[in-house]
Design an enzyme around this catalytic site. Structure first.
Site, short mmCIF file in Angstrom:
data_model
loop_
_atom_site.label_atom_id
_atom_site.label_comp_id
_atom_site.label_asym_id
_atom_site.label_seq_id
_atom_site.Cartn_x
_atom_site.Cartn_y
_atom_site.Cartn_z
CB CYS A 28 -5.10 -4.10 12.00
SG CYS A 28 -7.29 -3.17 11.96
CE LYS A 66 4.46 -1.00 14.06
NZ LYS A 66 4.91 -0.59 13.34
CB THR A 67 -4.74 1.07 10.15
OG1 THR A 67 -4.14 2.34 10.05
CG2 THR A 67 -4.65 0.71 11.57
CB ALA A 68 -4.69 0.71 4.87
CB ALA A 69 -6.60 4.80 8.23
CB CYS A 104 -9.01 0.48 13.73
SG CYS A 104 -9.24 -1.49 13.89
CB ALA A 116 -1.32 -0.28 0.88
CD GLU A 148 6.28 -6.03 -3.43
OE1 GLU A 148 6.09 -7.43 -3.39
OE2 GLU A 148 6.57 -5.38 -2.33
#
Length: 416
Positions: free
Chosen positions: A162, A307-310, A342, A14, A36
């Protein structure tokens, strides 16, 4: 062999894809390369509802090649080591890549081997984990066939991807059992190495009400250390208030395991790591604390946020703008405030949208709505809105922001 790029990005998840595509939108000419090895890209926030039977793995999967801008050079290899004093990254193939600016965002490492017996039994004997792309669908296979018994859900020591994910699947399972009229045939227990349901008391209290509503038993400061699939027993290390430890063995008919997690080994052993093994960056500028032409974001950094995508969504423009600032001899902006989000799936139709920043400050994007309430609108967001934002906006490098602030939530926090 060697090659050089103005901007080199390590990691194509992400964070890496978003930085590459966002930078390309800001500067059409800059030379960008991304390291990657994986050909598939997964929307990991969707794994919870895949395991809960409300989504499919196919919906969470895209080809990596389709996500990276055609002008960005994709190095399909593993980063193996860093030589920051010479602005060099060595790949597993032995090739070296030099850079003017480096962005490090390889994500987290899942340490399955830290739980004795887990690797041997995962995906069998009703032992499952939504954290594994190979086994997330097995969670649903188990749950839809389960009729009674001990259903255990575990959470390791922090940090993890998360922090709410280990309990989200528990609520989805409990709600499904309730809808089937068999909830009273289960003993559902949550075993967590942490001292509470959530790191922020404001949400922890609300989640305890959800737990009580399902009749779930909580076991705090219990860390899963071993599992035997054949005998269906799980062993936990329990720590009492005085710090004394003892082992507790629990039989199960179903167990969802969240593995211990850490920074990738090649980060831990690199000059970029702090004492804890994380990419050592300034928590607001995201610039490396020793090497000014290196930045980090996402799960592998030292920043003390969720630790989130947001969190990544908020970090990307900070990194991109600060690299451009250095290029133009301008001051860096302390633009990241620790925001994370979250979406806690509390049933098969409701979500509690927890948003917060550094210091555990509650910072909702919609401050007139009590963020402790379980709402159907956030369930629609979880299934439809948030995935669309991820694939169609964030990964494509678009900038979109919904301001988050405390508003009356601060007074609610004080009252509680």
């Amino acid at each position: 062999m060697s090659q050089h790029h103005t901007l080199l990005i390590v990691g194509g998840g992400a964070a890496g894809v978003s930085v590459a595509n966002n930078m390309r939108r800001q500067n059409a000419k800059i030379d960008i390369a991304l390291i990657e090895p994986s050909e598939k890209h997964y929307y990991q926030p969707g794994f919870t509802i895949v395991g809960g039977g409300a989504y499919t793995l196919k919906q969470c999967t895209r080809n990596e090649a389709d996500l990276i801008h055609s002008s960005v050079k994709w190095l399909k290899d593993y980063a193996d080591s860093f030589q920051p004093d010479s602005n060099t990254v060595t790949l597993r193939s032995g090739e070296t890549v030099t850079y003017d600016y480096l962005v490090v965002c390889p994500g987290l490492q899942l340490d399955w081997s830290k739980i004795s017996g887990l690797k041997e039994t995962l995906g069998k004997h009703n032992v499952c984990s939504n954290y594994s792309v190979e086994h997330v669908e097995y969670t649903w296979e188990c749950l839809k066939n389960l009729q009674s018994g001990n259903a255990l859900f575990t959470q390791p020591p922090m940090p993890i991807k998360c922090a709410g994910a280990p309990q989200k699947i528990m609520y989805l399972a409990a709600d499904r059992f309730r809808k089937q009229g068999i909830l009273d045939k289960f003993n559902i227990e949550f075993y967590t190495a942490t001292p509470g349901m959530f790191g922020i008391p404001f949400f922890a209290k609300a989640l305890m009400k959800v737990v009580a509503g399902y009749g779930i038993k909580t076991n705090f400061t219990h860390n899963l250390v071993a599992i035997d699939g054949a005998t269906k027993t799980a062993t936990f290390e329990a720590t009492d208030k005085d710090g004394n430890k003892q082992q507790v063995t629990k039989p199960f008919d179903f167990i969802h395991v969240t593995p211990p997690q850490s920074a990738p080994d090649f980060i831990k052993t690199s000059p970029l790591a702090n004492a804890g093994g994380w990419v050592d960056v300034h928590d607001k500028t995201l610039q490396h604390n020793k090497y000014p032409n290196i930045f980090g974001l996402g799960d592998a950094t030292s920043t003390p946020n969720a630790k989130t995508a947001a969190a990544v969504r908020k970090q990307v423009p900070v990194v991109v703008d600060n690299i451009l600032a250095i290029m133009n001899n301008k001051a860096l902006a302390e633009g990241y405030d620790g925001y994370g989000s979250c979406p806690l799936t509390t049933s098969l139709s409701t979500v509690m949208l927890a948003e917060f920043s550094y210091g555990g400050k509650v910072t909702p994007s919609f401050p007139l709505l009590d963020p402790r309430k379980n709402r159907f609108i956030w369930w629609i967001g979880k299934k439809i809105g948030f995935p669309w934002m991820y694939w169609s906006l964030m990964l494509k490098g678009s900038r979109f922001d919904i301001p988050h602030k405390a508003s009356y939530v601060e007074s609610l926090t004080k009252e509680d």
